[in-house]
Design a protein around this motif. Sequence first.
Motif, PDB file in Angstrom:
ATOM      1  N   GLU A   1       0.848  -1.191   0.000  1.00 27.28           N
ATOM      2  CA  GLU A   1       0.000   0.000   0.000  1.00 27.28           C
ATOM      3  C   GLU A   1       0.887   1.245   0.000  1.00 27.28           C
ATOM      4  O   GLU A   1       1.887   1.301   0.714  1.00 27.28           O
TER       5      GLU A   1
ATOM      6  N   VAL B   1      -9.853   5.329 -12.881  1.00 26.81           N
ATOM      7  CA  VAL B   1     -10.113   3.888 -12.772  1.00 26.81           C
ATOM      8  C   VAL B   1     -10.555   3.320 -14.115  1.00 26.81           C
ATOM      9  O   VAL B   1     -10.152   2.229 -14.521  1.00 26.81           O
TER      10      VAL B   1
ATOM     11  N   GLN C   1      -8.709   0.323 -16.884  1.00 26.37           N
ATOM     12  CA  GLN C   1      -9.368  -0.878 -17.377  1.00 26.37           C
ATOM     13  C   GLN C   1      -9.473  -0.912 -18.900  1.00 26.37           C
ATOM     14  O   GLN C   1      -9.894  -1.923 -19.464  1.00 26.37           O
TER      15      GLN C   1
ATOM     16  N   HIS D   1       0.091  -0.947 -13.590  1.00 28.93           N
ATOM     17  CA  HIS D   1      -1.126  -1.784 -13.603  1.00 28.93           C
ATOM     18  C   HIS D   1      -1.006  -2.907 -14.639  1.00 28.93           C
ATOM     19  O   HIS D   1      -1.307  -4.074 -14.344  1.00 28.93           O
TER      20      HIS D   1
ATOM     21  N   ARG E   1      -0.695  -7.132 -13.980  1.00 29.82           N
ATOM     22  CA  ARG E   1      -1.689  -8.059 -14.539  1.00 29.82           C
ATOM     23  C   ARG E   1      -1.052  -9.061 -15.492  1.00 29.82           C
ATOM     24  O   ARG E   1      -1.444 -10.233 -15.527  1.00 29.82           O
TER      25      ARG E   1
ATOM     26  N   SER F   1      -5.427  -1.008  -7.105  1.00 34.02           N
ATOM     27  CA  SER F   1      -6.690  -0.605  -6.487  1.00 34.02           C
ATOM     28  C   SER F   1      -6.489   0.796  -5.929  1.00 34.02           C
ATOM     29  O   SER F   1      -5.560   1.028  -5.144  1.00 34.02           O
TER      30      SER F   1
ATOM     31  N   GLU G   1      -8.067   4.239  -4.009  1.00 37.58           N
ATOM     32  CA  GLU G   1      -9.090   4.850  -3.176  1.00 37.58           C
ATOM     33  C   GLU G   1      -8.623   6.261  -2.845  1.00 37.58           C
ATOM     34  O   GLU G   1      -7.461   6.461  -2.489  1.00 37.58           O
TER      35      GLU G   1
ATOM     36  N   SER H   1      -3.006   0.409  -3.793  1.00 41.05           N
ATOM     37  CA  SER H   1      -2.552  -0.879  -3.274  1.00 41.05           C
ATOM     38  C   SER H   1      -2.612  -1.927  -4.366  1.00 41.05           C
ATOM     39  O   SER H   1      -3.315  -1.771  -5.365  1.00 41.05           O
ATOM     40  N   PHE H   2      -1.837  -3.023  -4.164  1.00 40.56           N
ATOM     41  CA  PHE H   2      -1.902  -4.187  -5.039  1.00 40.56           C
ATOM     42  C   PHE H   2      -1.451  -5.397  -4.241  1.00 40.56           C
ATOM     43  O   PHE H   2      -0.782  -5.271  -3.211  1.00 40.56           O
TER      44      PHE H   2
END
Length: 600
Positions: free
Chosen positions: A522, A539, A543, A558, A562, A572, A574, A584-585
């Motif tokens: 984090e 976000v 994607q 990201h 993946r 992620s 927030e 975080s991941f």
Amino acid sequence: MNFVRVLNDIKLRNKLSLTFITVAVIPLLVSGVFFTGKLREIMVKDAFKQAADNVDRVRKRTEEVIKVPLDISYQLSNDSRLKSVVSRSYDSYIEVIQTYRQYTEIRDYMRLYKEVKAIRLYTPNPTMLNNWEFMQPDAKTEQADWYKVALGKKGLAGWGFIQDERDQKYYLSLVRKISLDDPGQESVLVINVNTALLNSIISQESFQTMIVDDHNNIVAANRPNLYGKNLAEVHAGDSMLTQSEGSFDAVMDGKASKVVIASLIPQSSWNGLRVISVFSVSDIVRDANGVIRLAALVIGGCLVVAVLLVQASASLITGRLLRLSKHMSKVGTGSWNAYLDLDGKDEIGQLSHRFNALVGRLSQLMLEVEETNRQKRLLEQKQSEIKFKMLASQINPHFLFNTLESIRMEAHLRGEENIAQAIWQLSTLIRSSLEVGNGKIPLSEEIAMVRCYLELQKFRYEDRLQYKLELASGIGEVEILPLIIQPLVENSILHGLDQKEDGPTSITIRADYSEDGQVLVEISDDGAGIVPGKLESLVRELQEPEETGQRIGLRNVHDRLRLTYGEGSGLSIESKEGEGTRISFCIPRGGESNVLSDDR
């Protein structure tokens, strides 16, 4: 012609089964049902005769038992000593007790005759004592139907299901009025019949047998659960409740049954008893079941012979079809070497030749498809490696220029010694970045690079930047992709600290084990945060299948996560405007949690 067409449409196995059923099964079933029905009819008639004989035997033996209390009642009704004991007026209890001791006939009867359970005489003499042989009737006894009826009958005996006052149990009892010498002093004699003896008479009966009084109370039965009940409680039909003699069909406890009833009215009695035997149809034909089973074995043997004959004739036709079916099953499992060798030039032989040609063509096509898929996988692998290298190489260099400018200005204006430390950290960071390859590095090395980067930024922002490193014990040995955390820290400085109007900004880098055994990383700050609309856009950009927008660093991290660890290992995010941001991941790795902290 229509019949022939219908037969041709039926499958071969069904056609053979239909022939077998028509030729063998139906005649055997018809004959079996016919003879079984005749046998059951004969057995029912025999069972009725046997039932009538059994009921008559029970009636006679019951009559022998109740004849004993009937004779005793005659003797007591004519016993002058008994009448003298009952009619006498006693002056004291001692006189009563002495009289009881001298009069022993009642006790002698009970000792000599096992058919009698108890004898008591109800007399209205107020000077007598109750000793379970001589008793004064209370109000409840005087209001009982059996007591009032007995007083109304002139010396006749009656039979009823009466409760004994001593043990509170019900017994089949004889009741009879005994007239005394003094007018108006009439007593009632009650003799309890031994219920155990009655039950022993009918206990040997194989069918359900009962003895009931004229109020349909079951006074004896070979089924313990029936004793003491009323026939209406065991779901007996109206005919069983009212009919005194004969045999008829009835339904008892939901079962079709046969009933045989015999009446028993003892001599000089105003009422009597009934002996009832109930047989369900299944009980009646129980003996016939052995014959039926034997017939079933004979019929089953005939069916087995017929099945063997049908199978022998069908095997000549279906054997080759079964071989063809087995080879088709092999092809279905992926075996392309299933060559079928069936001789003959009939329809099945032609079908086997076409099957071999089809399997050969399919085998060739499968080889071509496998080669095409192999080449496709190689191409996709090469493309993934190229994309991975491109993503790993896209590192935002803006911080390098800003840092060099800060060092230059600081050296020009102040010439302080801490510039040497900043230059060393910068050289270390650049050297580490240049040595990074495509492989993974320990998490401790990645944290060391992040520490150098934060020290350089702290050199630039001074007290406006605070940072904290929290690492679980032993987690530094976990291998991770290089340059994964630094772009996220850079994002916190550029968009959290730079856009915060006043006050210091604290950045926390935390690495720990999650509950499911993965490594959780984090990066959180208390900077400017992200407005809701911009956060949703960020976000959504992560994607997208292709790179869009300006968040190249976040998108690179990201995508690399993946590609390496799967779809569930992406970033992620927030954030709340004015409160800060948390990125975080998770990556697969187990361990224990023992958080160590490093504050600056």
